[in-house]
Design an enzyme around this catalytic site. Structure first.
Site, PDB file in Angstrom:
ATOM      1  N   GLU A  60       0.837  -1.212   0.000  1.00 58.03           N
ATOM      2  CA  GLU A  60       0.000   0.000   0.000  1.00 58.03           C
ATOM      3  C   GLU A  60       0.867   1.255   0.000  1.00 58.03           C
ATOM      4  O   GLU A  60       2.019   1.226   0.442  1.00 58.03           O
ATOM      5  CB  GLU A  60      -0.881   0.006   1.257  1.00 58.03           C
ATOM      6  CG  GLU A  60      -2.338  -0.321   0.986  1.00 58.03           C
ATOM      7  CD  GLU A  60      -3.093   0.825   0.316  1.00 58.03           C
ATOM      8  OE1 GLU A  60      -2.520   1.565  -0.519  1.00 58.03           O
ATOM      9  OE2 GLU A  60      -4.286   0.996   0.628  1.00 58.03           O
ATOM     10  N   ASP A  61       0.297   2.338  -0.464  1.00 60.33           N
ATOM     11  CA  ASP A  61       1.014   3.620  -0.436  1.00 60.33           C
ATOM     12  C   ASP A  61       0.894   4.296   0.926  1.00 60.33           C
ATOM     13  O   ASP A  61       1.880   4.706   1.524  1.00 60.33           O
ATOM     14  CB  ASP A  61       0.507   4.556  -1.550  1.00 60.33           C
ATOM     15  CG  ASP A  61      -1.012   4.731  -1.571  1.00 60.33           C
ATOM     16  OD1 ASP A  61      -1.725   4.087  -0.764  1.00 60.33           O
ATOM     17  OD2 ASP A  61      -1.499   5.509  -2.412  1.00 60.33           O
TER      18      ASP A  61
ATOM     19  N   ASP B 225      -4.648   5.471   5.990  1.00 62.42           N
ATOM     20  CA  ASP B 225      -5.280   6.654   6.553  1.00 62.42           C
ATOM     21  C   ASP B 225      -6.289   6.188   7.616  1.00 62.42           C
ATOM     22  O   ASP B 225      -5.909   5.918   8.744  1.00 62.42           O
ATOM     23  CB  ASP B 225      -5.925   7.394   5.370  1.00 62.42           C
ATOM     24  CG  ASP B 225      -6.395   8.786   5.695  1.00 62.42           C
ATOM     25  OD1 ASP B 225      -5.651   9.526   6.325  1.00 62.42           O
ATOM     26  OD2 ASP B 225      -7.527   9.134   5.287  1.00 62.42           O
TER      27      ASP B 225
ATOM     28  N   PHE C 172      -1.904  16.516   3.610  1.00 59.71           N
ATOM     29  CA  PHE C 172      -2.129  15.841   2.338  1.00 59.71           C
ATOM     30  C   PHE C 172      -0.785  15.534   1.682  1.00 59.71           C
ATOM     31  O   PHE C 172      -0.004  16.427   1.384  1.00 59.71           O
ATOM     32  CB  PHE C 172      -3.033  16.652   1.406  1.00 59.71           C
ATOM     33  CG  PHE C 172      -3.749  15.735   0.467  1.00 59.71           C
ATOM     34  CD1 PHE C 172      -4.984  15.187   0.805  1.00 59.71           C
ATOM     35  CD2 PHE C 172      -3.155  15.352  -0.733  1.00 59.71           C
ATOM     36  CE1 PHE C 172      -5.627  14.284  -0.031  1.00 59.71           C
ATOM     37  CE2 PHE C 172      -3.796  14.447  -1.577  1.00 59.71           C
ATOM     38  CZ  PHE C 172      -5.037  13.921  -1.228  1.00 59.71           C
TER      39      PHE C 172
ATOM     40  N   ARG D  95       2.054  12.269  -9.080  1.00 55.94           N
ATOM     41  CA  ARG D  95       2.491  10.883  -8.872  1.00 55.94           C
ATOM     42  C   ARG D  95       3.945  10.690  -9.278  1.00 55.94           C
ATOM     43  O   ARG D  95       4.643   9.831  -8.765  1.00 55.94           O
ATOM     44  CB  ARG D  95       1.628   9.915  -9.696  1.00 55.94           C
ATOM     45  CG  ARG D  95       0.206   9.766  -9.211  1.00 55.94           C
ATOM     46  CD  ARG D  95      -0.440   8.550  -9.869  1.00 55.94           C
ATOM     47  NE  ARG D  95      -1.891   8.569  -9.771  1.00 55.94           N
ATOM     48  CZ  ARG D  95      -2.585   8.097  -8.733  1.00 55.94           C
ATOM     49  NH1 ARG D  95      -1.974   7.593  -7.697  1.00 55.94           N
ATOM     50  NH2 ARG D  95      -3.904   8.144  -8.740  1.00 55.94           N
TER      51      ARG D  95
HETATM   52  P1  IMP Z   1      -8.034   4.589   4.058  1.00 56.73           P
HETATM   53  O1  IMP Z   1      -9.030   3.571   3.629  1.00 56.73           O
HETATM   54  O2  IMP Z   1      -8.697   5.787   4.685  1.00 56.73           O
HETATM   55  O3  IMP Z   1      -6.932   4.041   4.947  1.00 56.73           O
HETATM   56  O4  IMP Z   1      -7.449   5.168   2.739  1.00 56.73           O
HETATM   57  C1  IMP Z   1      -6.264   4.841   2.229  1.00 56.73           C
HETATM   58  C2  IMP Z   1      -6.158   5.415   0.831  1.00 56.73           C
HETATM   59  O5  IMP Z   1      -6.546   6.791   0.774  1.00 56.73           O
HETATM   60  C3  IMP Z   1      -4.705   5.396   0.402  1.00 56.73           C
HETATM   61  O6  IMP Z   1      -4.375   4.175  -0.191  1.00 56.73           O
HETATM   62  C4  IMP Z   1      -4.654   6.568  -0.546  1.00 56.73           C
HETATM   63  O7  IMP Z   1      -5.034   6.136  -1.837  1.00 56.73           O
HETATM   64  C5  IMP Z   1      -5.668   7.535  -0.027  1.00 56.73           C
HETATM   65  N1  IMP Z   1      -4.995   8.576   0.781  1.00 56.73           N
HETATM   66  C6  IMP Z   1      -5.016   8.724   2.116  1.00 56.73           C
HETATM   67  N2  IMP Z   1      -4.296   9.774   2.528  1.00 56.73           N
HETATM   68  C7  IMP Z   1      -3.779  10.324   1.407  1.00 56.73           C
HETATM   69  C8  IMP Z   1      -2.906  11.446   1.174  1.00 56.73           C
HETATM   70  O8  IMP Z   1      -2.448  12.166   2.086  1.00 56.73           O
HETATM   71  N3  IMP Z   1      -2.579  11.687  -0.115  1.00 56.73           N
HETATM   72  C9  IMP Z   1      -3.063  10.928  -1.147  1.00 56.73           C
HETATM   73  N4  IMP Z   1      -3.852   9.868  -0.974  1.00 56.73           N
HETATM   74  C10 IMP Z   1      -4.222   9.566   0.300  1.00 56.73           C
HETATM   75 MG    MG Z   2      -4.255   3.693  -2.145  1.00 53.15          MG
END
Ligand code: IMP
Ligand code: MG
Length: 173
Positions: free
Chosen positions: A96-97, A100, A149, A162
């Site tokens: 995963e990147d 959050d 962000f 990206r």
């Molecule tokens: P989660 O389900 O809330 O944990 O969301 C995770 C996904 O939200 C990540 O895989 C990202 O694609 C996106 N995301 C969360 N925070 C950021 C950020 O700061 N920048 C860009 N994408 C984000």
């Molecule tokens: Mg993602």
């Protein structure tokens, strides 16, 4: 127009990627491993990471989308692309990147476990612990980042940034 400010340099990222790869290699010694990238955000991290893992690995890709508003996912996740190969009986490492709220990871982990994976773990380049809604383990984390962000090194803001070779914060002023 927004601007970006560097948070983690390319050198720091690559150093950390090497450490993560070494740990993963040791932990899965003698085991079969399928590394699954969650597109699109993890594509650069994935390419760097798998090249640092010196033991044989299979690679596969998934794409998921989460419903919600622009700044927060709702927990409702849709699988847009499943893995190509059958992962039943396999050790899966989700790549995963950024984690959050944790909703996406929780959903995808359950999805793969339900398909009969032997184990499902996660390596995330970045972790935003302040934002977590779900208490879910992340086995390998590159860096903890503040509740800002984040873009670059595969990660976007409205599909931009990206291709930045480092990790940056978006500043809206
Ligand atoms: P989660 O389900 O809330 O944990 O969301 C995770 C996904 O939200 C990540 O895989 C990202 O694609 C996106 N995301 C969360 N925070 C950021 C950020 O700061 N920048 C860009 N994408 C984000
Ligand atoms: Mg993602």
């Amino acid at each position: 127009m927004e601007r970006v400010e560097i948070l983690i340099s390319r050198e720091q990222v690559l150093e950390r990627v090497k450490e993560l790869a070494k740990k993963i290699e040791e932990d899965y010694k003698g085991e079969e491993l399928v590394c699954v990238a969650l597109l699109k955000g993890s594509f650069i991290f994935f390419a760097d990471l798998v090249r640092e893992i010196k033991s044989p690995v299979q690679i596969d890709f998934m794409n998921v989308s989460s419903y919600g508003n622009a700044s927060e996912t709702s927990g409702v996740v849709r699988i847009l692309k499943d893995t190509d190969a059958d992962i039943s009986g396999k050790n899966v490492l989700l790549v995963e990147d950024i984690i959050d709220t944790g909703y996406t990871l929780e959903y995808v982990k359950k999805f793969l476990s339900n398909k009969g994976a032997k184990s499902v773990k996660c390596v995330s380049l970045l972790d935003k612990p302040e934002r977590r809604k779900i208490d879910i383990p992340i086995e390998y984390v590159g860096f903890e980042v503040p509740d800002k962000f984040i873009v670059g090194y595969g990660i976007d803001y409205a599909q931009k940034y990206r291709n930045l070779p480092y990790i940056a914060v978006v500043l809206f002023d």
